[in-house]
Write an enzyme that holds these catalytic residues in place. Structure first.
Site, mmCIF file in Angstrom:
data_model
loop_
_atom_site.group_PDB
_atom_site.id
_atom_site.type_symbol
_atom_site.label_atom_id
_atom_site.label_comp_id
_atom_site.label_asym_id
_atom_site.label_seq_id
_atom_site.Cartn_x
_atom_site.Cartn_y
_atom_site.Cartn_z
ATOM 1 N N ASP A 1 0.907 -1.145 0.000
ATOM 2 C CA ASP A 1 0.000 0.000 0.000
ATOM 3 C C ASP A 1 0.942 1.190 0.000
ATOM 4 O O ASP A 1 1.576 1.479 1.023
ATOM 5 C CB ASP A 1 -0.882 0.011 1.252
ATOM 6 C CG ASP A 1 -1.861 1.171 1.228
ATOM 7 O OD1 ASP A 1 -1.420 2.298 0.916
ATOM 8 O OD2 ASP A 1 -3.050 0.974 1.515
ATOM 9 N N HIS A 2 1.066 1.866 -1.132
ATOM 10 C CA HIS A 2 2.162 2.841 -1.231
ATOM 11 C C HIS A 2 1.982 4.023 -0.275
ATOM 12 O O HIS A 2 2.931 4.730 0.011
ATOM 13 C CB HIS A 2 2.403 3.282 -2.683
ATOM 14 C CG HIS A 2 1.445 4.306 -3.192
ATOM 15 N ND1 HIS A 2 0.265 3.990 -3.809
ATOM 16 C CD2 HIS A 2 1.479 5.665 -3.182
ATOM 17 C CE1 HIS A 2 -0.369 5.095 -4.154
ATOM 18 N NE2 HIS A 2 0.345 6.138 -3.788
ATOM 19 N N HIS B 1 -5.835 2.762 0.918
ATOM 20 C CA HIS B 1 -5.095 3.905 1.469
ATOM 21 C C HIS B 1 -5.855 4.644 2.586
ATOM 22 O O HIS B 1 -5.288 4.972 3.627
ATOM 23 C CB HIS B 1 -4.766 4.920 0.370
ATOM 24 C CG HIS B 1 -4.169 4.310 -0.857
ATOM 25 N ND1 HIS B 1 -3.200 3.337 -0.810
ATOM 26 C CD2 HIS B 1 -4.380 4.536 -2.185
ATOM 27 C CE1 HIS B 1 -2.860 2.998 -2.037
ATOM 28 N NE2 HIS B 1 -3.567 3.707 -2.894
HETATM 29 N N1 LIG Z 1 1.148 2.360 -12.571
HETATM 30 C C1 LIG Z 1 0.960 2.808 -11.346
HETATM 31 O O1 LIG Z 1 1.232 3.968 -10.990
HETATM 32 C C2 LIG Z 1 0.407 1.888 -10.313
HETATM 33 C C3 LIG Z 1 0.206 0.554 -10.570
HETATM 34 N N2 LIG Z 1 -0.250 -0.271 -9.572
HETATM 35 C C4 LIG Z 1 -0.433 -1.691 -9.831
HETATM 36 O O2 LIG Z 1 0.752 -2.249 -10.401
HETATM 37 C C5 LIG Z 1 0.424 -3.287 -11.307
HETATM 38 C C6 LIG Z 1 1.049 -2.983 -12.656
HETATM 39 O O3 LIG Z 1 0.528 -1.776 -13.137
HETATM 40 P P1 LIG Z 1 1.149 -1.027 -14.405
HETATM 41 O O4 LIG Z 1 2.628 -1.108 -14.405
HETATM 42 O O5 LIG Z 1 0.508 0.302 -14.423
HETATM 43 O O6 LIG Z 1 0.597 -1.908 -15.613
HETATM 44 P P2 LIG Z 1 1.065 -1.889 -17.150
HETATM 45 O O7 LIG Z 1 -0.109 -2.299 -17.934
HETATM 46 O O8 LIG Z 1 1.761 -0.639 -17.484
HETATM 47 O O9 LIG Z 1 2.160 -3.043 -17.223
HETATM 48 C C7 LIG Z 1 1.825 -4.422 -17.239
HETATM 49 C C8 LIG Z 1 3.074 -5.247 -17.411
HETATM 50 O O10 LIG Z 1 2.714 -6.614 -17.446
HETATM 51 C C9 LIG Z 1 3.319 -7.226 -18.600
HETATM 52 N N3 LIG Z 1 2.450 -8.337 -19.035
HETATM 53 C C10 LIG Z 1 1.142 -8.254 -19.401
HETATM 54 N N4 LIG Z 1 0.679 -9.482 -19.692
HETATM 55 C C11 LIG Z 1 1.708 -10.334 -19.501
HETATM 56 C C12 LIG Z 1 1.851 -11.753 -19.622
HETATM 57 N N5 LIG Z 1 0.837 -12.549 -19.994
HETATM 58 N N6 LIG Z 1 3.045 -12.303 -19.327
HETATM 59 C C13 LIG Z 1 4.089 -11.532 -18.945
HETATM 60 N N7 LIG Z 1 4.013 -10.196 -18.800
HETATM 61 C C14 LIG Z 1 2.829 -9.607 -19.084
HETATM 62 C C15 LIG Z 1 3.430 -6.098 -19.592
HETATM 63 O O11 LIG Z 1 4.462 -6.279 -20.526
HETATM 64 P P3 LIG Z 1 4.270 -6.981 -21.977
HETATM 65 O O12 LIG Z 1 3.142 -6.262 -22.619
HETATM 66 O O13 LIG Z 1 5.593 -6.768 -22.637
HETATM 67 O O14 LIG Z 1 3.992 -8.384 -21.685
HETATM 68 C C16 LIG Z 1 3.860 -4.956 -18.671
HETATM 69 O O15 LIG Z 1 5.232 -5.071 -18.375
HETATM 70 C C17 LIG Z 1 -1.103 -3.364 -11.317
HETATM 71 O O16 LIG Z 1 -1.505 -4.322 -10.373
HETATM 72 C C18 LIG Z 1 -1.531 -1.978 -10.834
HETATM 73 O O17 LIG Z 1 -2.794 -2.012 -10.206
HETATM 74 C C19 LIG Z 1 -0.491 0.200 -8.322
HETATM 75 C C20 LIG Z 1 -0.330 1.516 -8.007
HETATM 76 C C21 LIG Z 1 0.112 2.484 -8.969
HETATM 77 O O1 LIG Z 2 -3.255 3.784 -5.586
HETATM 78 C C1 LIG Z 2 -3.583 4.790 -6.185
HETATM 79 O O2 LIG Z 2 -3.098 5.970 -5.790
HETATM 80 C C2 LIG Z 2 -3.067 7.081 -6.667
HETATM 81 C C3 LIG Z 2 -2.870 8.302 -5.788
HETATM 82 O O3 LIG Z 2 -1.629 8.192 -5.139
HETATM 83 P P1 LIG Z 2 -0.887 9.480 -4.630
HETATM 84 O O4 LIG Z 2 0.314 8.949 -3.955
HETATM 85 O O5 LIG Z 2 -0.599 10.331 -5.842
HETATM 86 O O6 LIG Z 2 -1.828 10.169 -3.704
HETATM 87 C C4 LIG Z 2 -4.323 7.193 -7.470
HETATM 88 O O7 LIG Z 2 -4.156 8.173 -8.473
HETATM 89 C C5 LIG Z 2 -4.618 5.892 -8.150
HETATM 90 O O8 LIG Z 2 -5.862 5.965 -8.827
HETATM 91 C C6 LIG Z 2 -4.665 4.760 -7.156
HETATM 92 O O9 LIG Z 2 -4.719 3.524 -7.857
#
Ligand SMILES: NC(=O)C1=CN([C@@H]2O[C@H](COP(=O)(O)OP(=O)(O)OC[C@H]3O[C@@H](n4cnc5c(N)ncnc54)[C@H](OP(=O)(O)O)[C@@H]3O)[C@@H](O)[C@H]2O)C=CC1
Ligand SMILES: O=C1O[C@H](COP(=O)(O)O)[C@@H](O)[C@H](O)[C@H]1O
Length: 493
Positions: free
Chosen positions: A173-174, A236
């Site tokens: 939980d960031h 959060h």
């Molecule tokens: N982005 C953010 O700021 C935040 C993200 N999260 C959580 O982090 C997690 C990741 O989010 P995010 O990085 O945004 O997601 P993205 O969609 O940007 O990235 C997904 C990743 O998974 C890989 N992937 C997808 N399918 C497969 C597969 N079948 N096998 C192997 N690799 C696969 C993709 O690469 P490729 O297409 O090359 O396979 C890519 O590297 C989620 O659970 C999200 O809820 C939580 C808080 C904030």
């Molecule tokens: O986990 C999440 O948090 C962000 C908000 O994070 P913050 O550190 O910028 O306050 C939110 O935008 C996002 O929807 C949610 O998945």
């Protein structure tokens, strides 16, 4: 710290924006002794291409940095489809080789930075294909969301627990990586002036606001099935409530702190059926103006249903039925496309019995303790004091402390702390299964009601603080939201 870190989803947004810069910061502070990283994702990349993408992400997050080439030389890439059982065999072979080459003592961290539907299957494969057969420690770091409701969270937990014990699971939980969220315990438990007052005899209400100016951006697909309730409140916001409300732990150990937080969750008053709309307000943003820019309504965002019933805003009144908090409302609100980006906690103390110094028919301003989580970091105590030169008129004075902290939101800093905690084996700032289960049970009652009834959305304009019912929620109790924009603390540079 000595560890092989395997990042599943290494080409994704989270890895690039948060994980690589955070690892670099640990590296630059000499906190990574012996380490290697294997990035896993489907797209074909050479090690060189992957290392370049790691370099780019550090440069873009942190600017020009020293020893970047040395840092990225520890990164390797495996193209692997997590849905394909056969590819785990070569992944294991590769991980074992890296482990031997870098003398990593069989310590392994598996970081699942992927869509949640993959969490369970990956954990099962890690075990069945022998990646968890290690001589050192094995730890699973798992991103949110942890399930969609209590039933799916239980199922996911069952799957990951076949491969990892509860002590080996680090649910991120960031917000628990944020400096001032971590400071809540210290402010409470290290100050003789606060702890005696921290109860229903002296506190009238607590307000927690986490407002965002951003909309849903590119995450429409995920957000449509989540909404603000699951995206922000279940994790959060509830974590902040627990830290504010918990009893002092006997010791500052992971188990003691977690068990006090769980006791708060157990004392949450369930809001069910018709009560839901008395205690909670939902909203969805319409079009509007933010920072002089015209922004579209939620229903016009990419990958969002034109008639979407998903809430982008939630406010609520949470009651904790225990001896300390009986009768004290914890008001929470969070949403997208609001007036300002701000996370603040306001602890409002009860009024003194009468105003001796001003006019007997007028109340003094209540004392407030404001905890500034972001963008500024600090605390402010609002007191009443005599107006200089005047008769005995009182005015509000503010005692402020500002962390010089970085002026940015959701920075890599939080992830840096959490990654380091995980390497050290300190799970205090990760969520225990019991916390997850209780908060889902609480949230499920609300979503069950909201899913059955269609709201007339949009009901708040972008750039505002949510629908008008949010104010009414407090007005019914004789309170109002302290405007977050008026509570700023000066940053000391
Ligand atoms: N982005 C953010 O700021 C935040 C993200 N999260 C959580 O982090 C997690 C990741 O989010 P995010 O990085 O945004 O997601 P993205 O969609 O940007 O990235 C997904 C990743 O998974 C890989 N992937 C997808 N399918 C497969 C597969 N079948 N096998 C192997 N690799 C696969 C993709 O690469 P490729 O297409 O090359 O396979 C890519 O590297 C989620 O659970 C999200 O809820 C939580 C808080 C904030
Ligand atoms: O986990 C999440 O948090 C962000 C908000 O994070 P913050 O550190 O910028 O306050 C939110 O935008 C996002 O929807 C949610 O998945």
């Amino acid at each position: 710290m000595t560890s092989l870190i395997m990042i599943f989803g290494a080409t994704g947004d989270l890895a690039k924006r948060k994980l690589f810069p955070s690892l670099y910061r640990l590296f630059s502070k000499n906190k990574l002794d012996k380490f290697a990283v294997i990035g896993v994702a489907r797209r074909p990349l050479s090690n060189d291409e992957f290392q370049q993408s790691v370099k780019d992400s550090v440069l873009s997050a942190l600017g020009n940095k020293d020893n970047l080439d040395e840092f990225v030389s520890h990164f390797y890439y495996q193209s692997h489809d997590v849905a394909d059982s056969n590819s785990y065999v070569s992944l294991k072979k590769f991980a074992d080789e890296i482990d031997t080459n870098y003398k990593l003592e069989g310590n392994r961290i598996f970081y699942l930075a992927m869509a949640p539907e993959f969490f369970g299957p990956i954990a099962l494969h890690l075990k069945s294909d022998g990646l968890t057969d290690v001589t050192g420690y094995k730890r699973l770091v798992i991103e949110k969301p942890f399930g969609h409701d209590l039933a799916s969270a239980k199922e996911l937990n069952k799957q990951i627990r076949t491969a990892f014990s509860e002590e080996e699971v680090y649910r991120i939980d960031h917000y628990l990586g944020k400096e001032m969220v971590r400071n809540i315990e210290v402010i409470r438990f290290a100050n003789a002036i606060f702890e005696p007052l921290w109860n229903n005899r002296y506190i009238s209400n607590i307000q927690i606001t986490s407002s965002e100016t951003l909309g849903v951006e590119e995450r429409g697909r995920y957000y449509e099935s989540s909404g603000a309730l699951r995206d922000m409140l279940q994790n959060h916001m509830m974590q902040m409530v627990a830290l504010l409300a918990m009893e002092p732990p006997i010791k500052l150990t992971t188990d003691e702190i977690r068990s006090e937080k769980v006791r708060v969750f157990r004392a949450l008053r369930t809001v069910d059926g018709e009560e839901v709309n008395q205690f909670f307000v939902r909203g969805q943003y319409g079009e509007g103006t933010i920072e002089d820019e015209q922004v579209p309504k939620y229903r016009d965002e990419p990958m969002v249903d034109k008639e979407s019933n998903t809430e982008t805003f939630v406010a609520g009144k949470i009651m904790i039925d225990n001896f300390r908090w009986a009768g004290v409302p914890f008001y929470i609100r969070t949403g997208k496309r609001m007036t300002t980006k701000s996370t603040k906690i306001v602890i409002q103390f009860k009024d003194i019995p009468m105003n001796l110094y001003y006019q007997t028919e007028k109340m003094l301003n209540p004392n407030l303790l404001v905890i500034h989580i972001q963008p500024e970091e600090g605390i402010t105590l609002h007191l009443n004091a005599k107006k200089a030169g005047g008769h005995l008129d009182a005015q509000t004075v503010k005692l402020s402390f500002a962390n010089t902290g970085i002026h940015a939101m959701n920075t890599p800093e939080g992830y840096e702390k959490l990654l380091f905690d995980c390497m050290r084996g300190d799970a205090t700032n990760f969520t225990h299964w019991d916390e997850v289960a209780y908060s889902w049970a609480f949230v499920d009652k609300i979503s069950e009601v909201w899913e059955k009834t269609k709201e007339s959305f949009p009901n708040y304009q972008s750039g505002t603080m949510g629908p008008k019912e949010t104010d009414e929620l407090l007005e019914k109790d004789g309170y109002f939201w302290w405007p977050v924009t008026d509570l700023e603390v000066d940053i000391c540079k």
